[in-house]
Design a protein around this motif. Structure first.
Motif, PDB file in Angstrom:
ATOM      1  N   SER A  23      -3.684 -13.607  -5.718  1.00  0.00           N
ATOM      2  CA  SER A  23      -2.739 -13.608  -4.603  1.00  0.00           C
ATOM      3  C   SER A  23      -1.934 -14.903  -4.553  1.00  0.00           C
ATOM      4  CB  SER A  23      -3.482 -13.448  -3.269  1.00  0.00           C
ATOM      5  OG  SER A  23      -4.318 -12.336  -3.292  1.00  0.00           O
ATOM      6  N   THR A  24      -0.793 -14.806  -3.889  1.00  0.00           N
ATOM      7  CA  THR A  24      -0.008 -15.984  -3.534  1.00  0.00           C
ATOM      8  C   THR A  24      -0.036 -16.124  -2.023  1.00  0.00           C
ATOM      9  OG1 THR A  24       1.475 -15.749  -5.440  1.00  0.00           O
ATOM     10  CG2 THR A  24       2.266 -17.060  -3.594  1.00  0.00           C
ATOM     11  N   GLY A  42       1.562  -6.180  -4.940  1.00  0.00           N
ATOM     12  CA  GLY A  42       2.693  -5.473  -4.370  1.00  0.00           C
ATOM     13  C   GLY A  42       2.628  -5.303  -2.863  1.00  0.00           C
ATOM     14  N   LEU A  43       1.589  -5.807  -2.218  1.00  0.00           N
ATOM     15  CA  LEU A  43       1.444  -5.724  -0.772  1.00  0.00           C
ATOM     16  C   LEU A  43       1.541  -7.122  -0.164  1.00  0.00           C
ATOM     17  CD1 LEU A  43      -1.614  -3.288  -0.572  1.00  0.00           C
ATOM     18  CD2 LEU A  43       0.800  -2.687  -0.312  1.00  0.00           C
ATOM     19  N   VAL A  95     -10.324  -9.561  -3.213  1.00  0.00           N
ATOM     20  CA  VAL A  95      -9.152  -9.111  -2.459  1.00  0.00           C
ATOM     21  C   VAL A  95      -8.987 -10.078  -1.294  1.00  0.00           C
ATOM     22  CG1 VAL A  95      -8.116  -7.287  -1.067  1.00  0.00           C
ATOM     23  CG2 VAL A  95      -9.496  -6.688  -3.077  1.00  0.00           C
ATOM     24  N   LEU A  96      -7.829 -10.687  -1.180  1.00  0.00           N
ATOM     25  CA  LEU A  96      -7.607 -11.682  -0.130  1.00  0.00           C
ATOM     26  C   LEU A  96      -6.908 -11.026   1.052  1.00  0.00           C
ATOM     27  CD1 LEU A  96      -8.239 -14.724   0.024  1.00  0.00           C
ATOM     28  CD2 LEU A  96      -5.827 -15.153  -0.448  1.00  0.00           C
ATOM     29  N   ASP A  97      -7.472 -11.225   2.230  1.00  0.00           N
ATOM     30  CA  ASP A  97      -6.899 -10.639   3.435  1.00  0.00           C
ATOM     31  C   ASP A  97      -7.329 -11.484   4.628  1.00  0.00           C
ATOM     32  OD1 ASP A  97      -5.506  -8.903   5.059  1.00  0.00           O
ATOM     33  OD2 ASP A  97      -6.621  -7.107   4.485  1.00  0.00           O
ATOM     34  N   PRO A 460      -1.654  -2.712  10.905  1.00  0.00           N
ATOM     35  CA  PRO A 460      -0.779  -2.124   9.885  1.00  0.00           C
ATOM     36  C   PRO A 460      -0.606  -2.964   8.629  1.00  0.00           C
ATOM     37  CG  PRO A 460       0.481  -2.843  11.802  1.00  0.00           C
ATOM     38  CD  PRO A 460      -0.955  -2.912  12.183  1.00  0.00           C
ATOM     39  N   GLN A 461      -0.898  -4.284   8.732  1.00  0.00           N
ATOM     40  CA  GLN A 461      -0.705  -5.136   7.560  1.00  0.00           C
ATOM     41  C   GLN A 461      -1.976  -5.314   6.725  1.00  0.00           C
ATOM     42  OE1 GLN A 461       2.157  -8.529   7.886  1.00  0.00           O
ATOM     43  NE2 GLN A 461       1.596  -8.449  10.050  1.00  0.00           N
TER      44      GLN A 461
END
Length: 468
Positions: A23-24, A42-43, A95-97, A460-461
């Motif tokens: 991720s960036t 892409g997200l 997965v970064l969130d 939603p994000q």
């Protein structure tokens, strides 16, 4: 301490690449508000920052708010190198969130407001009562004796005030029926929570963690030889900072080590005691952060024996009736952190031998987790069923029960439990993910997508729920 939590200040914009996820992460200011943005596969997810955590001497972490619930941003600012990088705990995420929920145990050292998990609230910074206790009587009668003065307390109670936030240790276990804000100045910390630390056979620390100042200081010859006189407040004034910190520290050291005694071992231009005897060291649990070594060693390099075996011990023993319970839960916590099969077995050995009266919800949950991991699904189900009967508002216990029911093949019961978990923690992606996975394995694609969409209406994000 009053600056432990607040709005972002003047941190600069920045960007970094998160290696584990690819991720960036971008940090920027928009209309006077700090934003953190993650771009991955892409997200993207872009949130305004609600709170900054930390005074900033080492660094700061950041919180976003979703429906009155708080989550940690994966971006943190590290002051020493003036750089942005991954927040502690996010370094190895694939997965970064913005997915790390901030609960009462996370905030107990950074916020002054009580935040029950079932309640939404505005956070406030630490205030006077954290060290001095409730102040209503003092406000009405403002003279000595109407409020707690830490310096005048017995040694154990005095030190407990600092240890509530400066002794992380290996793990912390709440005593039965206690909550993270139950400690009151004037009592011993182990009346509420028991801290456990790792020690070598030589009573040494194996490594230095970011929040281990009290643990380090207790190992220093200076403290051990002071007869209880040396404590955190000897060197730290919580009410302000001196104009010349280096000179203040030299005077404190010379109160026990007169300059005349040091002539033969120190050059005349050596005035910075801290630089030599309390050097900065890299924290093992927070990348990009260095902390002051509080062991006050005569020769700092000779202290750590990295080849020694370690033992998990209580910092101060809890009441005798809690000792076996708390140690079992401590082993369980460290087993989950380090995925240690041996510690899981130690935990089960301790917890399985407790009398029925001490088999509370936390104990049952730990036993259920271990039993489920070892394939004893029926026994695990009984444990988690006890948990939800004892704490029907706990989203975590309902999630655990759902996982066990899913493993047992009882799909309707698992669906109901995941739903109960969602009901009690609607912004936690995990029960949605577990329920969606259940439907996916049953080839019920419509129900799977319905659960995903249900969460995305709230968040939603969410990258985790939008990824295929």
């Amino acid at each position: 301490m009053a600056r432990s939590l607040g709005a972002p200040l003047n941190e600069p914009p920045g960007e970094f690449r998160h290696t584990a996820s690819g991720s960036t992460v971008q940090v920027f200011w928009k209309n006077g508000t700090m934003h953190h943005k993650v771009e991955e596969r892409g997200l993207s997810a872009d949130y305004p920052i609600a709170y900054a955590i930390g005074y900033g001497k080492v660094g700061r972490s950041y919180l976003i708010e979703l429906g009155g619930h708080f989550f940690q941003s994966p971006a943190a600012y590290y002051t020493a190198h003036s750089e942005w990088n991954a927040s502690p705990g996010y370094e190895s995420d694939r997965v970064l969130d913005f997915s790390r929920s901030i609960t009462a145990d996370c905030l107990s050292c950074h916020a002054g407001a009580v935040m029950p998990e079932s309640q939404q609230t505005t956070l406030s910074s630490i205030s006077c009562d954290r060290c001095h206790g409730p102040g209503e009587n003092h406000r009405q009668h403002p003279y000595p004796g109407t409020i707690v003065n830490p310096a005048k307390l017995p040694v154990r109670e005095r030190d407990s005030i600092c240890e509530q936030c400066h002794l992380e240790g290996a793990t912390v276990v709440l005593n039965p029926d206690k909550y993270w804000w139950d400690f009151r100045p004037g009592e011993a910390l182990e009346e509420v929570e028991t801290h456990y630390v790792y020690r070598t056979q030589q009573n040494q620390q194996l490594s230095i963690a970011a929040v281990s100042q009290a643990e380090q200081l207790a190992l220093s010859a200076c403290l051990r030889g002071s007869g209880g006189k040396l404590w955190c407040g000897t060197c730290h004034d919580p009410h302000g900072e001196p104009a010349n910190r280096k000179e203040e520290m030299r005077q404190i050291c010379e109160s026990c080590h007169p300059a005349a005694q040091l002539v033969s071992t120190h050059n005349s231009n050596q005035h910075d005691c801290v630089a030599c005897h309390m050097p900065k060291r890299q924290a093992v649990d927070v990348a990009h952060a260095a902390i002051t070594d509080h062991r006050i060693a005569k020769r700092p390099k000779s202290l750590v024996n990295a080849n020694a075996g370690t033992f998990l011990v209580a910092w101060h023993d809890p009441k005798a009736e809690f000792a076996q319970r708390d140690l079992g839960l401590a082993f369980f916590n460290t087993a989950r952190q380090y995925r240690s099969t041996n510690d899981f077995q130690r935990a089960l050995n301790f917890l399985s031998k407790l009398p029925t009266a001490q088999d509370d919800a936390e104990v049952s949950a730990a036993k259920g987790y271990i039993l489920l991991g070892s394939g004893k699904t029926r026994d695990a189900l009984e444990c988690f069923e006890r948990c939800v009967r004892a704490s029907p508002k706990s989203a975590e216990f309902w999630l655990d029960l759902g996982v066990a029911e899913d493993a047992s093949g009882n799909v309707p019961a698992a669906i109901d439990s995941f739903r109960r978990s969602i009901e009690n923690a609607p912004y936690d992606y995990r029960p949605y993910k577990a329920l969606a996975s259940l439907y996916e394995r049953a080839n019920q694609r419509e129900q799977n997508q319905s659960v995903v969409n249900e969460f995305l209406k709230l968040v939603p994000q969410s990258i985790l729920m939008r990824l295929p």
